[in-house]
Design an enzyme around this catalytic site. Structure first.
Site: not given
Ligand SMILES: [Cu+2]
Length: 633
Positions: A287, A371
């Protein structure tokens, strides 16, 4: 932005140029440490840019004083397998159009019962493609796209994964170069699972306001990027890749700012998935290195993300086109009450003293696809430094056919599985405990055998050894022996004749669980150990190397430590992998409650005594001597 203007002019860059990042380089460490008010710095900006029509990629360094491009290097992204610059925001948005133009992909959607109107509504998620040494990957700038059905544009697509269809997209040619359309059709789970307030009309009635009031303001001071609070001082910085960076963390002790850390940041992370099926086996997002934690940061809003007296830092960044833009309120600084710091009731003479703790919080949140990650650095009045990462947002989901079980994770709803995965972060701590030369020692608890020196069997020892060279310093935690590490300065003696130091407290949670020899393991090799120590070198900045996107692996820490440099009593960098292994539960859906991970640095022989003894007794804490026996007011 000056740097991109200079580049555009000198290199005659056209409208097809995209900047994955433009940012100021950290000045050389000797220049920073030797800085005196009034003296300047050589200021240089680094940029990575590519041509979105040809894919040609360059890495440039611009000297801002002379307004000259001093380095202009072609990055051989077209030569396998050197790795690509991160995926840009523009690319994230254009993938949907590319995919929806493709007749093969449309056919795959129709096979799953979608009509043209439904296809228009499909959510297409571009994922970094990883590396699998396939012919089709060579020389290409790629993402893998997976799809989600949506009832309408506001619908939470992760409740409706379209299983068995994966499009490998060339971002330069703007076309699908490989399409997986599995024979087996898994019905799309259609039950809506939304989380916006309109979708949850009935809310609980027993939540009363909780106001944080700091009538006299906060106890920190901010001057530009410099923060001071309760003897701590540091500078706040930012990068597109790492987000928040903390510089020159020190603690004022005996009238002096004693350095602890020169530079601290999370330089990368990997989220490897443990499901071997078509939609999931390749998922292993970096990320930071493949997207940019700073680039995807949120603007924080008062009363929502942070409470109390807040200082926000706006951050200047460059967009995909090199244009300057400001991220408002990207970094939040505030104080929090943190319960009891120290306390004793001496019943023999009725001495009762207690001091409440508070901590300084400097934080930011980044949303990377499904996320959301909060990075919260905490500073405590006793000299403790902590990083807590908050994991929330929406899990990756997998469609499960009726009557079938889901062997690769947990079921979260009817027809909906959550693939098991790990979130493994790596923090880079350029240590500077009381000076530039530090040593890392490793300690463990060992029961001592019965004998003349252990006649009652109660003795156990704390072992201690120096990590002398880099190859010896790639270490795993061990909960059974309580293994821990200290960063010490052997040239500084503390009050009990030992070296001054800070202790690294880690969780003995699993590191990377993927098999040796698999690509996600070699690409995310930093995550195979909890602790690494390297000799500081200015070019060794990222745990997974400079360009982890589509990189074949082996970059970053494995390369750095292969040099096996001496790290004893040297200028060293401590790298720590921490994270969570996530087996999904129904409670993780539709939005996952925050899961916490992180680590702590505690002074260990750094101070001569509890450095928070001088805290005043607060009005709302207790001091029986001064208050007629009343415990609390
Ligand atoms: Cu997770």
């Amino acid at each position: 932005m000056l740097a991109s203007d200079i580049l555009r002019a000198e290199k005659q860059l056209g409208a097809d140029t995209r900047f994955t990042h433009v940012q100021l380089e950290d000045p050389a460490k000797p220049d920073v440490l030797g800085w005196r008010p009034g003296s300047g710095f050589a200021r240089r900006a680094a940029a990575t840019l590519f041509d979105c029509r040809t894919g040609a990629t360059h890495v440039a360094i611009v000297d801002l004083a002379s307004r000259k491009v001093v380095t202009w290097q072609e990055h051989f992204t077209r030569v396998h397998p050197y790795g690509q610059p991160p995926v840009t925001i523009e690319e994230v948005f254009k993938v949907g159009d590319i995919v929806k133009r493709d007749s093969g992909w449309r056919h795959a959607m129709k096979r799953r019962g979608l009509d043209d109107a439904e296809i228009e509504l499909v959510q297409v998620d571009p994922f970094s493609a990883g590396y699998f040494n396939r012919e089709v990957e060579k020389g290409r700038r790629l993402v893998s796209a997976v799809s989600y059905w949506r009832r309408d544009a506001k619908d939470n697509g992760y409740a409706h994964p379209i299983e068995g269809v994966v499009a490998l997209v060339d971002l330069i040619e703007e076309k699908i170069v490989q399409l997986v359309d599995e024979e087996k059709i898994v019905p799309i789970p259609k039950r809506s699972r939304n989380y916006d307030r309109a979708s949850i009309p009935v809310t609980r009635k027993d939540v009363k306001p909780l106001d944080i009031v700091q009538k006299e303001g906060a106890s920190f001071s901010v001057e530009g990027w410099q923060v001071r609070w309760q003897n701590f001082s540091f500078r706040v910085g930012w990068s597109a890749r790492e987000g928040l960076v903390l510089h020159q963390i020190a603690f004022r002790d005996g009238g002096q700012d004693r350095p602890i850390i020169y530079r601290a940041s999370v330089t990368d992370m990997i989220v490897p998935y443990a499901d071997p099926t078509a939609n999931h086996f390749w998922k292993s997002a970096f990320d930071a290195g493949e997207y940019g934690l700073g680039k995807l940061a949120n603007a924080l809003e008062l009363g929502c993300d942070c409470l109390g007296h807040i200082h926000y830092f706006d951050v200047a960044v460059a967009d995909d086109y090199g244009k300057p833009t400001t991220m408002k309120n990207a970094i939040c600084l505030h104080e929090e009450d943190f319960g009891i710091l120290w306390k004793h009731y001496e019943f023999r003479n009725d001495t009762f003293e207690v001091r409440r703790a508070r901590r300084l919080v400097v934080s930011f949140f980044s949303t990377v696809g499904n996320y959301d990650y909060g990075f919260y650095w905490y500073f405590y009045q006793d000299g403790t430094i902590q990083l807590e990462v908050k994991l929330t947002g929406i899990i990756q989901t997998a469609g499960v056919a009726p009557g079938e079980s889901y062997p690769w994770g947990g079921m979260v709803a009817d027809g909906l599985g959550g693939p098991t995965h790990q979130h493994l972060f790596n923090v880079r701590l350029h240590m500077m405990v009381d000076g530039e030369r530090n040593t890392v020692t490793e300690h463990e608890f060992r029961p001592r055998p019965w004998g003349a020196d252990n006649p009652y069997g109660n003795v156990f020892d704390t072992t201690s050894r120096v990590l002398a060279r880099e190859r010896d310093a790639a270490r795993e935690a061990d909960g059974r022996t309580g293994r821990f590490w200290k960063v010490v300065n052997t040239s500084r003696k503390n009050s009990v004749a030992g070296p001054t130091g800070y202790k690294l407290l880690v969780h003995a949670a699993p590191v990377m669980l993927a098999q040796e020899g698999c690509y996600m393991r070699s690409r995310g090799a930093f995550a195979t150990r909890h602790v690494w120590v390297t000799r500081y070198a200015p070019g060794e900045r990222y745990a997974a190397g400079e360009f982890p996107n589509q990189h074949a692996g082996g970059g970053g820490l494995p390369t750095y430590v292969a040099q096996n440099r001496v790290i004893e009593n040297e200028d060293i960098v401590l790298w720590h992998t921490f994270g969570a292994t996530h087996v999904c539960r129904p409670e993780d859906f539709p939005v996952m409650p925050v899961e916490y991970t992180g680590f702590t640095l505690k002074p260990n022989g750094f101070f001569a005594e509890n450095p928070a003894m001088d805290l005043p007794a607060e009005r709302n804490s207790a001091s029986r001597d001064t208050r007629d026996g009343a415990c609390c007011r």
